[in-house]
Design a protein around this motif. Sequence first.
Motif, short mmCIF file in Angstrom:
data_model
loop_
_atom_site.label_atom_id
_atom_site.label_comp_id
_atom_site.label_asym_id
_atom_site.label_seq_id
_atom_site.Cartn_x
_atom_site.Cartn_y
_atom_site.Cartn_z
N SER A 396 0.81 -1.23 0.00
CA SER A 396 0.00 0.00 0.00
C SER A 396 0.84 1.27 0.00
CB SER A 396 -0.93 0.00 1.22
OG SER A 396 -0.18 0.18 2.41
N GLN A 397 2.15 1.14 0.31
CA GLN A 397 2.98 2.33 0.48
C GLN A 397 3.99 2.54 -0.65
OE1 GLN A 397 4.66 1.45 4.31
NE2 GLN A 397 2.76 1.91 5.42
N ASN A 398 4.05 1.64 -1.61
CA ASN A 398 5.04 1.75 -2.69
C ASN A 398 4.75 2.90 -3.65
OD1 ASN A 398 6.63 -0.38 -1.86
ND2 ASN A 398 5.66 -1.89 -3.17
N THR A 399 5.82 3.45 -4.21
CA THR A 399 5.68 4.46 -5.27
C THR A 399 6.25 3.95 -6.60
OG1 THR A 399 7.79 5.45 -4.62
CG2 THR A 399 5.77 6.39 -3.67
N ARG A 404 9.31 0.31 -12.29
CA ARG A 404 8.34 1.15 -13.02
C ARG A 404 7.63 2.09 -12.05
NH1 ARG A 404 4.77 -2.64 -16.86
NH2 ARG A 404 3.93 -0.58 -17.39
N LYS A 405 7.42 3.30 -12.49
CA LYS A 405 6.75 4.30 -11.67
C LYS A 405 5.26 3.99 -11.58
CE LYS A 405 6.04 9.28 -11.15
NZ LYS A 405 6.26 10.62 -11.74
N ILE A 406 4.73 4.08 -10.37
CA ILE A 406 3.29 3.87 -10.14
C ILE A 406 2.59 5.22 -10.28
CG2 ILE A 406 1.54 3.14 -8.48
CD1 ILE A 406 3.77 1.36 -7.21
N LYS A 407 1.72 5.32 -11.26
CA LYS A 407 0.98 6.56 -11.49
C LYS A 407 -0.12 6.74 -10.45
CE LYS A 407 -2.00 6.76 -14.96
NZ LYS A 407 -2.57 6.87 -16.33
N TYR A 417 -1.86 -1.21 -8.71
CA TYR A 417 -0.92 -0.23 -9.23
C TYR A 417 -1.27 0.06 -10.68
CZ TYR A 417 2.20 -1.58 -5.32
OH TYR A 417 2.75 -1.85 -4.09
N ILE A 418 -1.49 1.32 -11.00
CA ILE A 418 -1.69 1.75 -12.38
C ILE A 418 -0.38 2.40 -12.84
CG2 ILE A 418 -3.08 3.10 -13.99
CD1 ILE A 418 -4.68 0.96 -12.44
N PHE A 419 0.21 1.84 -13.88
CA PHE A 419 1.47 2.37 -14.40
C PHE A 419 1.19 3.48 -15.41
CE2 PHE A 419 2.46 -2.09 -13.19
CZ PHE A 419 3.33 -1.81 -12.15
N GLU A 420 2.25 4.11 -15.88
CA GLU A 420 2.08 5.29 -16.74
C GLU A 420 1.45 4.97 -18.09
OE1 GLU A 420 6.18 6.78 -16.20
OE2 GLU A 420 5.24 8.58 -15.33
N ASP A 421 1.57 3.71 -18.54
CA ASP A 421 0.93 3.32 -19.81
C ASP A 421 -0.46 2.72 -19.58
OD1 ASP A 421 1.56 0.91 -18.64
OD2 ASP A 421 2.77 0.16 -20.32
N ASP A 422 -1.00 2.84 -18.37
CA ASP A 422 -2.31 2.34 -17.95
C ASP A 422 -2.37 0.82 -17.79
OD1 ASP A 422 -3.54 4.81 -17.61
OD2 ASP A 422 -4.09 4.94 -19.73
N SER A 423 -1.26 0.11 -17.96
CA SER A 423 -1.23 -1.30 -17.59
C SER A 423 -1.26 -1.37 -16.06
CB SER A 423 0.00 -2.00 -18.16
OG SER A 423 1.19 -1.46 -17.60
#
Length: 463
Positions: A396-399, A404-407, A417-423
């Motif tokens: 719950s606390q990861n960024t 890969r960056k979590i958007k 986790y929603i990534f920057e490419d929406d995967s």
Amino acid sequence: MIKFGTDGWRAIISKDYTFDNVKIVAQAIADYIKEIDDKRPVLVGYDTRFMSEEYARLCAGVLVANGIKTYLTKKPTPTPVVSFTVKNMNLAGAIMITASHNPPQWNGIKFKGDYGGSALPSIIAEIEKHLYKNEVKFVEPENNNLFSYIDPDKDYFEHIEKLVDLNLIAKSKPFAIIDPMHGAGVGYVKTLLEKYGIKYIQIRDERNPYFGGVNPEPIYKNLGKLIDAVVQNNADIGLATDGDADRVGAVDEKGEFIDSHRIYALLLRHLVEVKGLKGGVVKTFSTTNMVPILANKYGLKIYETPIGFKYICELFLKEDILIGGEESGGIGIKNHIPERDGILCSLLLLEIMAYYQKPISQILDELFKEIGYHFYDRVDLHLPNEIKEKTLKVISQNTEFAGRKIKEIQTLDGYKYIFEDDSWILFRASGTEPVLRVYTEQFTKEEVKRLLDEAVKLIEKMK
């Protein structure tokens, strides 16, 4: 302790799933029905698990002892057939003895509302309030004028024939391998294919409470026999249903597994573009992004719910819904019942092939060229509760995750986790088993594997 989960009450046979506890749950259901003063009969159905028919008979005995007219199916019967019969016969509801896709040592009880679908959260809450409240009443149901056996198949088949163009399928002359996975769906798809002269082979159709050593869940790791049968017999498609036949899985003519997300996307496109149907589209939190892509293309409203078909069912009852589905392979469709139906979905896959006159793999490729390739997989990790809680707290606390960056982190049901490419990747504790599930959808198979491997490594560090 008896506690209802995502879809009814499930427990391990002889540990918590005992004759006494089954009767306690049946008494709570009887008390609920009497409290709402519903004088209509109740149906009891059951699957092919160990002693399911005896547990069903006990439930019938409790209902009858409480003055409730009760029908009991004559043989193992799929959940969607039981749900359809509730609505078709205007019953107060149904008790279904099944643990669905759970391992063989489990059994369970689902309650179906008078609308022919999963009990809504509000109904489950009322039933739970009645647990242990009143003393259990029981009589031997046989020879009681409130009790009778029923065979609901004929009406169900007639209804399905109105929803699927079986004549079109017959003209296309497909060859299907049917795999009911030793479950309650044995003989159902077969009956309709036989009636229309459609070629098939049915496998895993004998009763086997151990389900041949695999869980009766139509996912890749459990469908080796179906894959082999499709390839060895040069069949056009393999169609699988789970232990109570409310979920669907498929295998293409090359022996490649077709997951529930792809099946959902194929069905949605077919219902809109070929059958000309409209309505809202419902997906659960762990279901593919292909669904909203297609819904937006067609101008259809998209709804997202927590995991559990009861939430989809609730929307079917409140809104004009075309289709609703979940990652587990449970998909409900307009003009039927607000319920998952693996039998109907299996037949609609054959209808899709018949309409396009193409192999199912080619139809899928054409869909992907239109909306982009999507790949999915899931791992189930058996963990003690304290490890699950510790893991979820860290998650719950990861960024960032796996480099890969979590958007965004969405928390509708678990941590997604929603990534920057929406995967995305989702961590969620199961509502029916002592399991932490990790789901992901990516744009390549390699990235799916990499992210799941990283998830497993992270969770292993928590032990």
